[in-house]
Design a protein around this motif. Structure first.
Motif, short mmCIF file in Angstrom:
data_model
loop_
_atom_site.label_atom_id
_atom_site.label_comp_id
_atom_site.label_asym_id
_atom_site.label_seq_id
_atom_site.Cartn_x
_atom_site.Cartn_y
_atom_site.Cartn_z
N GLY B 168 41.41 83.25 56.89
CA GLY B 168 40.32 82.42 56.38
C GLY B 168 39.54 83.06 55.24
O GLY B 168 38.36 82.75 55.04
N MET B 169 40.19 83.95 54.49
CA MET B 169 39.48 84.60 53.39
C MET B 169 39.32 83.64 52.22
O MET B 169 40.10 82.69 52.06
CB MET B 169 40.28 85.83 52.91
N THR B 170 38.34 83.91 51.40
CA THR B 170 38.16 83.12 50.17
C THR B 170 39.28 83.51 49.20
O THR B 170 39.88 84.59 49.35
CB THR B 170 36.81 83.42 49.51
N PRO B 171 39.57 82.67 48.20
CA PRO B 171 40.62 83.02 47.24
C PRO B 171 40.38 84.38 46.56
O PRO B 171 41.31 85.15 46.37
CB PRO B 171 40.57 81.87 46.22
N GLY B 172 39.11 84.66 46.24
CA GLY B 172 38.79 85.94 45.58
C GLY B 172 39.09 87.13 46.48
O GLY B 172 39.68 88.12 46.05
N GLU B 173 38.70 87.02 47.75
CA GLU B 173 38.94 88.12 48.70
C GLU B 173 40.44 88.29 48.92
O GLU B 173 40.95 89.41 48.94
CB GLU B 173 38.23 87.83 50.03
N ALA B 174 41.14 87.15 49.09
CA ALA B 174 42.58 87.22 49.35
C ALA B 174 43.32 87.82 48.16
O ALA B 174 44.22 88.65 48.32
CB ALA B 174 43.11 85.82 49.66
N ALA B 175 42.94 87.40 46.96
CA ALA B 175 43.61 87.93 45.76
C ALA B 175 43.33 89.42 45.60
O ALA B 175 44.21 90.20 45.23
CB ALA B 175 43.15 87.17 44.52
N SER B 176 42.10 89.83 45.91
CA SER B 176 41.73 91.25 45.77
C SER B 176 42.57 92.12 46.70
O SER B 176 43.06 93.17 46.29
CB SER B 176 40.25 91.46 46.08
N ILE B 177 42.72 91.70 47.96
CA ILE B 177 43.50 92.52 48.88
C ILE B 177 44.99 92.40 48.56
O ILE B 177 45.75 93.34 48.74
CB ILE B 177 43.18 92.20 50.37
N VAL B 206 40.86 101.12 51.09
CA VAL B 206 42.16 100.79 51.70
C VAL B 206 43.28 101.01 50.70
O VAL B 206 44.30 101.63 51.00
CB VAL B 206 42.15 99.32 52.20
N ALA B 207 43.09 100.53 49.47
CA ALA B 207 44.13 100.63 48.43
C ALA B 207 44.48 102.09 48.16
O ALA B 207 45.65 102.47 48.15
CB ALA B 207 43.65 99.97 47.15
N PRO B 324 41.08 93.66 59.23
CA PRO B 324 42.03 92.75 58.59
C PRO B 324 42.47 93.24 57.21
O PRO B 324 43.62 93.07 56.83
CB PRO B 324 41.24 91.44 58.46
N LEU B 325 41.57 93.89 56.48
CA LEU B 325 41.94 94.41 55.14
C LEU B 325 42.99 95.50 55.27
O LEU B 325 43.92 95.56 54.47
CB LEU B 325 40.71 94.96 54.41
N LEU B 326 42.82 96.35 56.28
CA LEU B 326 43.80 97.42 56.50
C LEU B 326 45.18 96.81 56.76
O LEU B 326 46.18 97.26 56.23
CB LEU B 326 43.39 98.27 57.72
N ILE B 327 45.21 95.77 57.61
CA ILE B 327 46.50 95.16 57.97
C ILE B 327 47.09 94.43 56.76
O ILE B 327 48.28 94.56 56.45
CB ILE B 327 46.31 94.18 59.16
N LEU B 328 46.26 93.68 56.06
CA LEU B 328 46.76 92.91 54.90
C LEU B 328 47.23 93.84 53.79
O LEU B 328 48.20 93.55 53.10
CB LEU B 328 45.66 91.97 54.39
N LEU B 333 51.70 95.89 50.47
CA LEU B 333 52.48 97.00 49.90
C LEU B 333 53.91 96.98 50.44
O LEU B 333 54.88 97.19 49.69
CB LEU B 333 51.79 98.32 50.23
N GLY B 334 54.04 96.71 51.75
CA GLY B 334 55.37 96.65 52.35
C GLY B 334 56.23 95.54 51.77
O GLY B 334 57.40 95.75 51.42
#
Lengths: 61, 415
Positions: B168-177, B206-207, B324-328, B333-334
Motif C-alpha cells: 500500500g505504498m504511495t507511488p513515490g515511496e514504491a519508486a524510491s525503494i 537500506v540501499a 517492509p523497506l528491508l524486504i522490498l 536487488l535480487g
C-alpha cells in the motif's frame, strides 16, 4: 491495479527507448568521427619533414 | 546534585527504561550493530569505506542521546523537559528559522541541511564515479551493453507494483525503494529525496547496506542459475575491435549529457555530475581528475558514511515502515540480478551459444564490483575465460540506465 501496471510499463518503455537512443547516438558519433578526413596525420608528416630539414640546415652551418 | 544529571546518558536511559523500554533496547542493539559494522568493514566482508564511518556514527548517535531542546533554549521559550536530541543534527526539523538556529548548535546540521538533504553529496559522488569510468567499454558494444543493463533493471521495474499493491505504498515511496534494484547509492538518495523525502533516510540506509552485500550474495545466485557448462563458455575473439580516442569519449559524454538533460530535466543534476566526471577524465585535465576521483569522491563518501550512521538513531529505525523497506530492497536487488542473468541467457540464444550468460549480472550497476564478481565466477570454472571487457560495458551502461529510470520515475510520479 491497472494504473500501477500502466505506470510500470510506461517506465519500461521510456527506459528502453532512451537506452536505444543512447546506443544509436554512440553509433552515429563514432561513425561521424571515423569518417573525418585524415588531415592531422598529413600535418604531422609535414611538421616532421620541416624539422628534419631545419636540423640538416643547422648541421651544415 | 544527582549523578544522573552529570552523566546525562544514564538520565535518559533510566527514563526510557521506565516509559519506553523498547526504544532503550533498540538503542542498545544499534550501538552493538554499529560496532559489528565497523568490524565487518575492517575485515573487508562489507565495504569498509562506508561501513567504518557509518558503523561508528550509528553507535555514537545512539549512545549520545540526551534530554535536549535547543530551539526553545535559544528562543527562551518553554523548554520541553522530555524532548530527546543530540548535538549532531536534527533530521526532522523543517522550519527555516529553527533550522538556522540548529545550524549554529548542531555540528553536522549545516552539512546535512546544505549538502545532504538537497542531493549535493549524491551529485559529488557521481562526479567522482564518472571520473573512474572508461566508457570505451560501452562504446565498443553499445547495443549489447544497453540490452543487458535494461534486463538488469528488472527489480527496479517489478518492485514498483509489488510495493504499491502488497504494501500500500504511495507511488513515490514504491519508486524510491524500487531504485535499490539499480544498485546505485547516489541515485537512490537523489530519487528518494525527490519522491519520498519522509522516507529517504531509511531507504538510503537500506540501499547502502544492501550494496555492501551485493558482491557477497551474487556468486551464489550465479552458481544457482547458471550451470557450470554455461559458466565456462569462452567469448569468441573479436576481430577489429576499435580503440576509442579520448576525443570520441569526450564528444559522447557532452552529447549524451545534453540530450539526456533535455529529455529529463528533473534528473539533469545527476546526468551532469556523471558526464562531468567522464569529461574530466577524457579531457586530460590530470589535476582536475585527481581532485574529483580522489579528494571529492573520498571526501563525499566519508561524509555520506558519517551522515548515514548518524541518521540511524533508534527512533528512525523503529519506524514501522523500515521492515517492509528491508524486504522490498532485497527483492528489488535480487530480481535485478535475476533479470541480468536472463538477459545473459537471451544473448546466449541470440548468438547461437557464443555468449557467456554470467556477463548479464554485470548489468547490475555496482561498478566495478559486479563486473569483478562475474569475471571471478567464470574464471573459477574456466581460468582461460576472460569476460571483463563485456562485463564492464554492461556495468557502466547500468549506471546510465539507472539514471534514466530515476529520471523516468521522478517525471511520471511528479506529473
Amino acid at each position: 491495479m491497472l494504473s500501477v501496471v500502466k505506470l510500470m510499463l510506461i517506465a519500461v518503455a521510456v527506459t528502453a527507448v532512451t537506452g536505444f537512443l543512447i546506443s544509436f547516438l554512440i553509433q552515429i558519433l563514432t561513425k561521424l568521427v571515423s569518417s573525418r578526413p585524415q588531415k592531422s596525420s598529413d600535418e604531422e608528416e609535414l611538421t616532421a619533414l620541416a624539422i628534419a630539414i631545419a636540423l640538416r640546415g643547422a648541421e651544415r652551418k | 546534585m544527582e549523578l544522573t544529571k552529570i552523566f546525562q546518558g544514564f538520565d535518559l536511559l533510566a527514563f526510557q527504561i521506565e516509559h519506553d523500554w523498547k526504544l532503550a533496547v533498540v538503542r542498545l542493539v544499534l550501538v552493538l550493530l554499529g560496532i559489528v559494522m565497523v568490524y565487518l568493514g575492517r575485515k573487508g566482508i562489507l565495504e569498509p569505506l562506508l561501513m567504518i564511518p557509518m558503523g561508528l556514527g550509528m553507535s555514537t548517535i545512539n549512545a549520545s542521546m540526551m534530554f535536549f531542546d535547543p530551539v526553545n533554549m535559544v528562543n527562551k521559550t518553554t523548554v520541553d523537559p522530555t524532548r530527546v536530541g543530540t548535538l549532531f543534527l536534527d533530521s526532522i526539523e523543517s522550519n527555516n528559522n529553527n533550522l538556522m538556529t540548529l545550524c549554529q548548535i548542531d555540528w553536522l546540521q549545516p552539512i546535512y541541511t546544505f549538502a545532504f538533504s538537497n542531493g549535493l553529496i549524491a551529485c559529488l559522488i557521481f562526479i567522482g564515479i564518472g571520473s573512474l569510468l572508461d566508457i570505451g567499454f560501452v562504446m565498443a558494444r553499445p547495443y549489447q551493453s544497453m540490452f543487458l543493463a535494461i534486463c538488469a533493471e528488472l527489480g527496479t521495474f517489478l518492485t514498483l507494483p509489488i510495493a504499491m499493491l502488497f504494501k500500500g505504498m504511495t507511488p513515490g515511496e514504491a519508486a524510491s525503494i524500487a531504485l535499490v534494484g539499480g544498485a546505485d547509492g547516489p541515485m537512490v538518495l537523489f530519487g528518494s529525496l525527490k519522491m519520498a523525502p519522509e522516507l529517504f533516510v531509511p531507504i538510503t540506509v537500506v540501499a547502502y547496506l544492501y550494496l555492501a552485500l551485493a558482491y557477497g550474495g551474487f556468486p551464489y545466485l550465479i552458481r544457482f542459475m547458471v550451470p557450470k557448462k554455461f559458466r565456462m563458455i569462452e567469448m569468441p575473439k573479436e576481430k577489429n575491435v576499435r580503440e576509442f580516442s579520448s576525443f570520441e569519449k569526450l564528444l559522447f559524454s557532452i552529447v549524451a549529457c545534453v540530450v539526456l538533460s533535455f529529455l529529463f530535466p528533473v534528473a539533469a543534476p545527476l546526468f551532469f555530475s556523471l558526464f562531468l566526471g567522464i569529461a574530466i577524465r577524457e579531457s586530460g585535465l590530470e589535476k582536475f581528475r585527481y581532485f574529483v576521483s580522489e579528494i571529492i569522491l573520498y571526501g563525499s563518501t566519508l561524509t555520506l558514511g558519517v551522515l548515514l550512521g548518524i541518521l540511524c538513531d533508534a527512533k528512525t529505525i523503529m519506524n514501522p515502515q523500515v521492515l517492509p523497506l528491508l524486504i522490498l530492497g532485497i527483492i528489488s536487488l535480487g530480481l535485478s540480478a535475476v533479470g541480468g542473468l536472463i538477459g545473459g541467457y537471451l544473448m546466449y540464444f541470440f548468438t547461437g551459444g557464443k555468449y557467456n550468460p554470467v556477463i548479464g549480472i554485470a548489468g547490475v550497476s555496482c561498478v566495478p564490483s559486479t563486473a569483478k564478481v562475474a569475471q571471478k565466477a567464470v574464471a573459477h570454472d574456466n581460468p582461460g575465460a576472460v569476460i571483463m571487457q563485456y562485463a564492464l560495458g554492461a556495468n557502466i551502461c547500468g549506471v546510465i540506465t539507472t539514471a534514466i529510470i530515476t529520471a523516468a520515475y521522478i517525471c511520471l510520479i511528479q506529473s
